[in-house]
Design an enzyme around this catalytic site. Structure first.
Site, PDB file in Angstrom:
ATOM      1  N   ASN A  50     -47.761  -9.350  50.199  1.00 42.65           N
ATOM      2  CA  ASN A  50     -49.014  -9.639  49.228  1.00 42.65           C
ATOM      3  C   ASN A  50     -50.250  -9.277  50.043  1.00 42.65           C
ATOM      4  O   ASN A  50     -50.468  -9.792  50.943  1.00 42.65           O
ATOM      5  CB  ASN A  50     -49.130 -11.013  48.891  1.00 42.65           C
ATOM      6  N   HIS A  71     -55.315 -10.382  51.027  1.00 39.71           N
ATOM      7  CA  HIS A  71     -56.429 -10.729  51.951  1.00 39.71           C
ATOM      8  C   HIS A  71     -56.986  -9.593  52.742  1.00 39.71           C
ATOM      9  O   HIS A  71     -57.916  -9.694  53.481  1.00 39.71           O
ATOM     10  CB  HIS A  71     -56.005 -11.949  52.508  1.00 39.71           C
ATOM     11  N   HIS A 102     -52.673  -9.630  43.396  1.00 39.81           N
ATOM     12  CA  HIS A 102     -53.092 -10.693  42.413  1.00 39.81           C
ATOM     13  C   HIS A 102     -54.583 -10.303  42.005  1.00 39.81           C
ATOM     14  O   HIS A 102     -55.357 -10.369  42.783  1.00 39.81           O
ATOM     15  CB  HIS A 102     -53.000 -11.963  42.983  1.00 39.81           C
ATOM     16  N   ARG A 161     -57.250 -11.212  40.207  1.00 43.43           N
ATOM     17  CA  ARG A 161     -57.700 -12.584  39.534  1.00 43.43           C
ATOM     18  C   ARG A 161     -58.910 -12.101  38.500  1.00 43.43           C
ATOM     19  O   ARG A 161     -59.579 -11.323  38.736  1.00 43.43           O
ATOM     20  CB  ARG A 161     -58.170 -13.417  40.656  1.00 43.43           C
ATOM     21  N   ARG A 175     -61.947 -11.642  43.077  1.00 45.01           N
ATOM     22  CA  ARG A 175     -62.652 -12.223  44.298  1.00 45.01           C
ATOM     23  C   ARG A 175     -61.845 -11.504  45.568  1.00 45.01           C
ATOM     24  O   ARG A 175     -62.261 -11.373  46.656  1.00 45.01           O
ATOM     25  CB  ARG A 175     -62.317 -13.698  44.657  1.00 45.01           C
ATOM     26  N   GLU A 200     -49.580  -9.740  39.990  1.00 41.88           N
ATOM     27  CA  GLU A 200     -49.808 -11.024  39.686  1.00 41.88           C
ATOM     28  C   GLU A 200     -50.964 -11.054  38.924  1.00 41.88           C
ATOM     29  O   GLU A 200     -51.672 -10.537  39.167  1.00 41.88           O
ATOM     30  CB  GLU A 200     -49.900 -11.823  41.003  1.00 41.88           C
ATOM     31  N   THR A 251     -56.022 -20.970  46.073  1.00 48.07           N
ATOM     32  CA  THR A 251     -55.118 -19.897  46.034  1.00 48.07           C
ATOM     33  C   THR A 251     -54.366 -20.640  44.767  1.00 48.07           C
ATOM     34  O   THR A 251     -54.694 -21.622  44.250  1.00 48.07           O
ATOM     35  CB  THR A 251     -54.419 -19.986  47.088  1.00 48.07           C
ATOM     36  N   THR A 252     -53.198 -19.893  44.186  1.00 48.57           N
ATOM     37  CA  THR A 252     -52.332 -20.594  43.160  1.00 48.57           C
ATOM     38  C   THR A 252     -51.945 -21.958  43.602  1.00 48.57           C
ATOM     39  O   THR A 252     -51.322 -21.914  44.323  1.00 48.57           O
ATOM     40  CB  THR A 252     -51.357 -19.517  42.818  1.00 48.57           C
ATOM     41  N   GLU A 299     -40.147 -16.661  40.094  1.00 50.44           N
ATOM     42  CA  GLU A 299     -40.152 -17.045  41.231  1.00 50.44           C
ATOM     43  C   GLU A 299     -40.740 -18.237  41.761  1.00 50.44           C
ATOM     44  O   GLU A 299     -41.308 -18.956  40.861  1.00 50.44           O
ATOM     45  CB  GLU A 299     -41.794 -15.879  41.754  1.00 50.44           C
ATOM     46  N   HIS A 338     -44.962 -18.363  48.349  1.00 54.02           N
ATOM     47  CA  HIS A 338     -46.404 -19.110  48.532  1.00 54.02           C
ATOM     48  C   HIS A 338     -45.886 -19.910  49.858  1.00 54.02           C
ATOM     49  O   HIS A 338     -45.413 -21.041  49.837  1.00 54.02           O
ATOM     50  CB  HIS A 338     -46.779 -20.078  47.461  1.00 54.02           C
ATOM     51  N   GLY A 339     -47.138 -19.683  50.544  1.00 52.75           N
ATOM     52  CA  GLY A 339     -47.324 -20.494  51.930  1.00 52.75           C
ATOM     53  C   GLY A 339     -46.274 -20.015  53.040  1.00 52.75           C
ATOM     54  O   GLY A 339     -46.315 -20.783  54.119  1.00 52.75           O
ATOM     55  N   GLY A 368     -47.990 -13.390  51.665  1.00 48.94           N
ATOM     56  CA  GLY A 368     -49.217 -12.517  52.048  1.00 48.94           C
ATOM     57  C   GLY A 368     -50.091 -13.270  53.189  1.00 48.94           C
ATOM     58  O   GLY A 368     -50.001 -12.589  54.334  1.00 48.94           O
ATOM     59  N   HIS A 369     -50.426 -14.511  52.890  1.00 48.39           N
ATOM     60  CA  HIS A 369     -51.574 -14.965  53.862  1.00 48.39           C
ATOM     61  C   HIS A 369     -51.071 -15.042  55.441  1.00 48.39           C
ATOM     62  O   HIS A 369     -51.687 -14.514  56.095  1.00 48.39           O
ATOM     63  CB  HIS A 369     -51.921 -16.430  53.405  1.00 48.39           C
TER      64      HIS A 369
HETATM   65  N1  PXP Z   1     -46.301 -15.544  45.394  1.00 45.96           N
HETATM   66  C1  PXP Z   1     -47.098 -16.097  44.347  1.00 45.96           C
HETATM   67  C2  PXP Z   1     -46.898 -16.024  42.700  1.00 45.96           C
HETATM   68  C3  PXP Z   1     -48.485 -16.056  44.669  1.00 45.96           C
HETATM   69  O1  PXP Z   1     -49.448 -16.404  43.761  1.00 45.96           O
HETATM   70  C4  PXP Z   1     -48.815 -15.913  46.032  1.00 45.96           C
HETATM   71  C5  PXP Z   1     -50.392 -16.176  46.458  1.00 45.96           C
HETATM   72  O2  PXP Z   1     -51.209 -15.174  45.816  1.00 45.96           O
HETATM   73  C6  PXP Z   1     -47.665 -15.514  47.163  1.00 45.96           C
HETATM   74  C7  PXP Z   1     -46.548 -15.433  46.377  1.00 45.96           C
HETATM   75  C8  PXP Z   1     -47.925 -15.248  48.383  1.00 45.96           C
HETATM   76  O3  PXP Z   1     -48.614 -16.441  49.020  1.00 45.96           O
HETATM   77  P1  PXP Z   1     -48.989 -16.434  50.428  1.00 45.96           P
HETATM   78  O4  PXP Z   1     -50.424 -15.737  50.556  1.00 45.96           O
HETATM   79  O5  PXP Z   1     -49.376 -18.049  50.423  1.00 45.96           O
HETATM   80  O6  PXP Z   1     -47.979 -16.007  51.283  1.00 45.96           O
END
Ligand code: PXP
Length: 252
Positions: free
Chosen positions: A11, A14, A47, A49, A53, A74, A104-105, A155, A197-198, A219-220
């Site tokens: 992702n 950022h 993503h 949005r 942003r 996304e 974030t989501t 997912e 996510h995370g 991503g992050h």
């Molecule tokens: N999957 C989805 C559906 C998300 O919304 C996000 C965050 O945009 C991610 C994965 C990636 O999450 P992270 O940036 O925390 O790794």
């Protein structure tokens, strides 16, 4: 693809967050996509949005046009995003809930509450051969709902697990079991299972062990690690340019 293989979707939101903080044209998410490919990443997730942003419309068109890696768009299930998806034709769309004020989501999509609206929302997208993924909590109710509306992929939201893991709260073990059970359940129903996510280099192993999971979207943590893993190299290049100019007076 066998049960041993797992794809990594990166992702790159950022990269755009940093770019937008200064209103420059760099760092460029498209360049990030090329580096992801060189480094062995399997897909790009971005993503778009509602408030733009980070990723903006032009990033999505450039990513699709250059087709560096399969693009997973996304987005929220809104008319505006549906139109963009049908125009850009990404390889997959992942529907996520979106609140303006969230950082974030937060939480998964409540598919079971919106069965008929989501079914009609995804219909034209599926007709264009775009794979449809739904970002959901690891619950059988949500998985059944995803299956019933005709999603190709779910997912599983790993955010809660990752929060507990980062706080060293051992309850994360129970959450992993829930994620594993959900992954197996969805796999048996014929859904492709992704997760994300995370996730960090610390937590990713727990999720990667779940054989039914075919793809992770991260991503992050990757963009954060790249600041430190790549910061040294960026300083070296800057110092070298400064030194070269002093030595050779290149601009005279
Ligand atoms: N999957 C989805 C559906 C998300 O919304 C996000 C965050 O945009 C991610 C994965 C990636 O999450 P992270 O940036 O925390 O790794």
């Amino acid at each position: 693809m066998g049960l041993n293989e797992i794809r990594l979707g990166v992702n790159i939101d950022h990269v755009a967050t940093v770019r937008n903080a200064r209103g420059t044209s760099y760092p460029d998410p498209l360049m990030a996509a090329k580096i992801v490919k060189e480094a062995g990443g399997d897909g790009i997730t971005a993503h778009l949005r509602e408030d733009r942003r980070h990723i903006v419309d032009q990033d999505i068109s450039r990513l699709k046009q250059q087709n560096v890696l399969p693009l997973n768009l996304e987005m929220a299930a809104t008319d505006e995003m549906q139109k963009i998806a049908l125009d850009v034709l990404p390889n997959a769309v992942c529907l996520v809930p979106e609140k303006r004020e969230e950082r974030t989501t937060e939480g998964g999509l409540n598919v079971s509450k919106k069965i008929s609206s989501l079914r009609s929302f995804i219909e034209p997208i599926k007709q264009k051969d775009i794979r449809v993924s739904l970002f959901i909590e690891p619950s059988e109710k949500q998985i059944d709902a995803a299956k019933s509306i005709g999603a190709d992929i779910i997912e599983l939201h790993t955010g809660y697990f990752c929060d507990l893991y980062e706080k060293n709260d051992k309850n994360y073990i129970e959450v992993i079991k829930t994620i594993e059970k959900a992954a197996k359940y969805a796999y048996k129903l014929g859904l492709e299972v992704h997760a994300g996510h995370g996730l960090t280099t610390g937590s990713v192993g727990y999720i990667s062990k779940i054989r039914e999971i075919r793809e992770l979207n991260i991503g992050h943590a990757i963009i954060s690690d790249s600041i430190f893993m790549g910061l040294g190299g960026a300083i070296e290049i800057m110092k070298q340019k400064i030194k070269e100019a002093r030595l050779y007076r290149v601009y005279e």
